[in-house]
Design a protein around this motif. Structure first.
Motif, PDB file in Angstrom:
ATOM      1  N   THR A  37       6.902  -9.779   2.295  1.00 58.94           N
ATOM      2  CA  THR A  37       5.700  -9.299   1.625  1.00 58.94           C
ATOM      3  C   THR A  37       4.623  -8.834   2.856  1.00 58.94           C
ATOM      4  OG1 THR A  37       5.805 -11.059   0.406  1.00 58.94           O
ATOM      5  CG2 THR A  37       3.348 -10.202   0.473  1.00 58.94           C
ATOM      6  N   SER A  38       4.641  -9.122   3.970  1.00 58.87           N
ATOM      7  CA  SER A  38       3.783  -8.777   5.349  1.00 58.87           C
ATOM      8  C   SER A  38       4.315  -7.641   5.427  1.00 58.87           C
ATOM      9  CB  SER A  38       3.913  -9.678   6.345  1.00 58.87           C
ATOM     10  OG  SER A  38       5.307  -9.825   7.100  1.00 58.87           O
ATOM     11  N   ASP A  39       5.578  -7.112   5.494  1.00 60.46           N
ATOM     12  CA  ASP A  39       6.215  -5.881   5.594  1.00 60.46           C
ATOM     13  C   ASP A  39       5.704  -4.937   4.668  1.00 60.46           C
ATOM     14  OD1 ASP A  39       7.923  -4.220   7.460  1.00 60.46           O
ATOM     15  OD2 ASP A  39       9.040  -3.911   5.278  1.00 60.46           O
ATOM     16  N   GLN A  40       5.510  -5.139   3.459  1.00 59.55           N
ATOM     17  CA  GLN A  40       5.201  -4.347   2.489  1.00 59.55           C
ATOM     18  C   GLN A  40       3.707  -4.050   2.676  1.00 59.55           C
ATOM     19  OE1 GLN A  40       6.247  -6.948  -1.145  1.00 59.55           O
ATOM     20  NE2 GLN A  40       7.281  -5.015  -1.870  1.00 59.55           N
ATOM     21  N   ILE A  41       2.912  -4.859   3.044  1.00 60.00           N
ATOM     22  CA  ILE A  41       1.537  -4.680   3.241  1.00 60.00           C
ATOM     23  C   ILE A  41       1.427  -3.696   4.292  1.00 60.00           C
ATOM     24  CG2 ILE A  41      -0.418  -5.582   4.392  1.00 60.00           C
ATOM     25  CD1 ILE A  41       0.377  -8.250   2.990  1.00 60.00           C
ATOM     26  N   LEU A  42       2.184  -3.729   5.631  1.00 56.61           N
ATOM     27  CA  LEU A  42       2.164  -2.723   6.706  1.00 56.61           C
ATOM     28  C   LEU A  42       2.578  -1.297   6.199  1.00 56.61           C
ATOM     29  CD1 LEU A  42       1.786  -2.032   9.729  1.00 56.61           C
ATOM     30  CD2 LEU A  42       4.121  -2.680  10.031  1.00 56.61           C
ATOM     31  N   GLN A  43       3.590  -1.285   5.334  1.00 56.62           N
ATOM     32  CA  GLN A  43       4.026   0.014   4.918  1.00 56.62           C
ATOM     33  C   GLN A  43       2.733   0.621   4.092  1.00 56.62           C
ATOM     34  OE1 GLN A  43       6.539   1.217   6.227  1.00 56.62           O
ATOM     35  NE2 GLN A  43       6.930  -0.719   7.401  1.00 56.62           N
ATOM     36  N   LEU A  44       2.226  -0.071   3.204  1.00 54.55           N
ATOM     37  CA  LEU A  44       1.315   0.442   2.397  1.00 54.55           C
ATOM     38  C   LEU A  44      -0.142   0.774   3.126  1.00 54.55           C
ATOM     39  CD1 LEU A  44       1.162  -2.349  -0.382  1.00 54.55           C
ATOM     40  CD2 LEU A  44       1.847   0.088  -0.846  1.00 54.55           C
ATOM     41  N   VAL A  45      -0.243   0.296   4.313  1.00 56.15           N
ATOM     42  CA  VAL A  45      -1.343   0.706   5.169  1.00 56.15           C
ATOM     43  C   VAL A  45      -0.966   2.014   5.884  1.00 56.15           C
ATOM     44  CG1 VAL A  45      -2.622   0.130   7.271  1.00 56.15           C
ATOM     45  CG2 VAL A  45      -2.224  -1.638   5.689  1.00 56.15           C
ATOM     46  N   LYS A  46       0.223   2.236   5.962  1.00 51.79           N
ATOM     47  CA  LYS A  46       0.689   3.261   6.837  1.00 51.79           C
ATOM     48  C   LYS A  46       0.753   4.527   5.803  1.00 51.79           C
ATOM     49  CE  LYS A  46       4.052   1.302  10.193  1.00 51.79           C
ATOM     50  NZ  LYS A  46       5.376   1.244  10.521  1.00 51.79           N
ATOM     51  N   GLN A  47       0.819   4.354   4.621  1.00 56.06           N
ATOM     52  CA  GLN A  47       0.591   5.107   3.369  1.00 56.06           C
ATOM     53  C   GLN A  47      -0.710   5.450   3.083  1.00 56.06           C
ATOM     54  OE1 GLN A  47       3.525   4.040   0.578  1.00 56.06           O
ATOM     55  NE2 GLN A  47       5.264   3.655   1.966  1.00 56.06           N
ATOM     56  N   GLU A  48      -1.625   4.628   3.580  1.00 65.49           N
ATOM     57  CA  GLU A  48      -2.955   4.678   3.241  1.00 65.49           C
ATOM     58  C   GLU A  48      -3.457   4.096   1.849  1.00 65.49           C
ATOM     59  OE1 GLU A  48      -5.366   8.153   4.763  1.00 65.49           O
ATOM     60  OE2 GLU A  48      -3.404   8.824   5.733  1.00 65.49           O
ATOM     61  N   GLU A  49      -2.542   3.419   1.225  1.00 66.23           N
ATOM     62  CA  GLU A  49      -2.832   2.833  -0.013  1.00 66.23           C
ATOM     63  C   GLU A  49      -3.527   1.425   0.312  1.00 66.23           C
ATOM     64  OE1 GLU A  49      -2.148   3.998  -2.572  1.00 66.23           O
ATOM     65  OE2 GLU A  49      -0.543   5.598  -1.931  1.00 66.23           O
ATOM     66  N   LYS A  54      -4.450  -4.475  -0.142  1.00 64.75           N
ATOM     67  CA  LYS A  54      -5.439  -5.667  -0.331  1.00 64.75           C
ATOM     68  C   LYS A  54      -4.922  -6.434  -1.354  1.00 64.75           C
ATOM     69  CE  LYS A  54      -9.408  -8.057  -0.153  1.00 64.75           C
ATOM     70  NZ  LYS A  54      -8.900  -9.244  -1.133  1.00 64.75           N
ATOM     71  N   GLN A  55      -4.265  -6.094  -2.338  1.00 63.44           N
ATOM     72  CA  GLN A  55      -3.697  -6.982  -3.478  1.00 63.44           C
ATOM     73  C   GLN A  55      -2.348  -7.725  -3.033  1.00 63.44           C
ATOM     74  OE1 GLN A  55      -2.736  -4.330  -6.837  1.00 63.44           O
ATOM     75  NE2 GLN A  55      -4.824  -3.542  -7.036  1.00 63.44           N
ATOM     76  N   MET A  56      -1.634  -7.020  -2.121  1.00 60.91           N
ATOM     77  CA  MET A  56      -0.578  -7.739  -1.473  1.00 60.91           C
ATOM     78  C   MET A  56      -0.955  -8.905  -0.611  1.00 60.91           C
ATOM     79  SD  MET A  56       2.228  -6.688  -3.003  1.00 60.91           S
ATOM     80  CE  MET A  56       3.315  -7.258  -1.834  1.00 60.91           C
ATOM     81  N   VAL A 107      -2.790  -4.332  11.339  1.00 62.12           N
ATOM     82  CA  VAL A 107      -1.831  -5.121  10.354  1.00 62.12           C
ATOM     83  C   VAL A 107      -0.489  -5.297  10.835  1.00 62.12           C
ATOM     84  CG1 VAL A 107      -0.661  -4.703   8.133  1.00 62.12           C
ATOM     85  CG2 VAL A 107      -3.244  -3.858   8.341  1.00 62.12           C
ATOM     86  N   THR A 108      -0.180  -4.322  11.969  1.00 67.50           N
ATOM     87  CA  THR A 108       1.065  -4.852  12.548  1.00 67.50           C
ATOM     88  C   THR A 108       1.011  -6.013  13.460  1.00 67.50           C
ATOM     89  OG1 THR A 108       1.452  -2.445  13.090  1.00 67.50           O
ATOM     90  CG2 THR A 108       2.628  -4.021  14.264  1.00 67.50           C
ATOM     91  N   ALA A 109      -0.160  -6.468  13.827  1.00 64.43           N
ATOM     92  CA  ALA A 109      -0.273  -7.730  14.578  1.00 64.43           C
ATOM     93  C   ALA A 109      -0.134  -8.860  13.788  1.00 64.43           C
ATOM     94  CB  ALA A 109      -1.671  -7.658  15.257  1.00 64.43           C
ATOM     95  N   PHE A 110      -0.729  -8.768  12.360  1.00 70.23           N
ATOM     96  CA  PHE A 110      -0.347  -9.627  11.336  1.00 70.23           C
ATOM     97  C   PHE A 110       1.094  -9.744  10.994  1.00 70.23           C
ATOM     98  CE2 PHE A 110       0.073 -10.008   6.745  1.00 70.23           C
ATOM     99  CZ  PHE A 110      -0.317 -11.264   6.432  1.00 70.23           C
ATOM    100  N   ARG A 111       1.574  -8.644  10.937  1.00 73.52           N
ATOM    101  CA  ARG A 111       3.204  -8.540  10.649  1.00 73.52           C
ATOM    102  C   ARG A 111       3.952  -9.373  11.540  1.00 73.52           C
ATOM    103  NH1 ARG A 111       7.686  -9.187   9.299  1.00 73.52           N
ATOM    104  NH2 ARG A 111       9.295  -7.699   8.887  1.00 73.52           N
TER     105      ARG A 111
END
Length: 262
Positions: A37-49, A54-56, A107-111
């Motif tokens: 899940t944390s990896d998905q969040i990072l990927q979404l941020v990189k895609q500017e989604e 935030k939902q994740m 977000v990478t720091a969180f990941r």
């Protein structure tokens, strides 16, 4: 006899790891899901989604709070670190005017913090070794050539990388070592605001380089899977026994031949 030994090794390898994994299946599944899940969040941020990110994050929060922290052996200091990283990640995806690269770093720091908390072997932050060591060497090179402006720029880049991996370091390394690293960086920040003494800075950077080299090396050694080493030593012992048995049989055969000749 040789076939029997090989069969025993095969039975041993297939049965022992399965019993170990069966006991930890539930816990591993939970951490694997949180890591994913944390990896998905990072990927979404990189895609500017950012809305989806935030939902994740909300979903992650619910899942994370279901973990039995005491049973998992999570310390309060580690929990505070993860909580702080989570709050900064939420701020990064909800901020109006934060630059994209800063969002990604946060977000990478969180990941990396989540991975450090959940991974027993080879945490993701170890992959920063090349960039961190290159940054230190770049600082040495620029200050050695008298390029103070370039040195300041390189140092700022190093600080960004350090801020990104520090939560994971706080979870993974001993407090004494983290304190040494923090002190070395604080000292370098202080002397860079004074008149830069080239020899003094280079000498200090060499100390930092050695500290970081030892840090990465120690974590690599500590992160080795103990079950793998155990299996390797067991197989090695069995092979040694097999070879010893073969050698002993050969010795007896040779001795028998000598007696027959006599």
């Amino acid at each position: 006899m040789r076939q029997v030994i090989i069969l025993l090794i095969a039975i041993f390898l297939f049965n022992v790891p399965q019993s170990i994994h069966a006991e930890e299946a539930t816990s591993l599944h939970t951490w694997k899901e949180l890591n994913h899940t944390s990896d998905q969040i990072l990927q979404l941020v990189k895609q500017e989604e950012f809305e989806e990110a935030k939902q994740m994050l909300d979903y992650f929060s619910v899942s994370f709070l279901e973990v039995d922290f005491q049973e998992e052996g999570i310390t309060m200091s580690s929990l505070r670190t993860v909580t702080s990283s989570f709050e900064k990640a939420v701020e990064a995806v909800t901020a109006i005017d934060m630059p994209l690269d800063q969002r990604i770093f946060t977000v990478t720091a969180f990941r990396l913090a989540i991975d450090a908390l959940s991974s027993e072997h080879h945490p993701l932050w170890l992959h920063t070794e090349k960039s961190v060591m290159n940054a230190i060497r770049a600082m040495k090179e620029t200050i050695g050539e008298g390029e103070t402006q370039a040195f300041q720029h390189r140092f700022n880049e190093f600080l960004r990388h350090y801020d990104m991996i520090r939560p994971a370091l706080f979870i993974d390394i001993e407090p004494q070592q983290l304190q040494r690293v923090d002190s070395q960086i604080t000292f370098l920040e202080r002397i860079r605001n004074e008149s830069l003494d080239e020899d003094k800075v280079i000498s200090h950077l060499e100390i930092m380089e050695k500290e970081w080299t030892n840090l990465y090396q120690r974590i690599k050694e500590d992160s080795a899977d103990p079950s793998l080493w155990w299996v390797m030593f067991t197989i090695g012992g069995m092979i040694t026994m097999s070879l010893s048995y073969v050698g002993w049989k050969k010795y007896r055969a040779e001795k028998r031949k000598v007696r027959v000749k006599e």
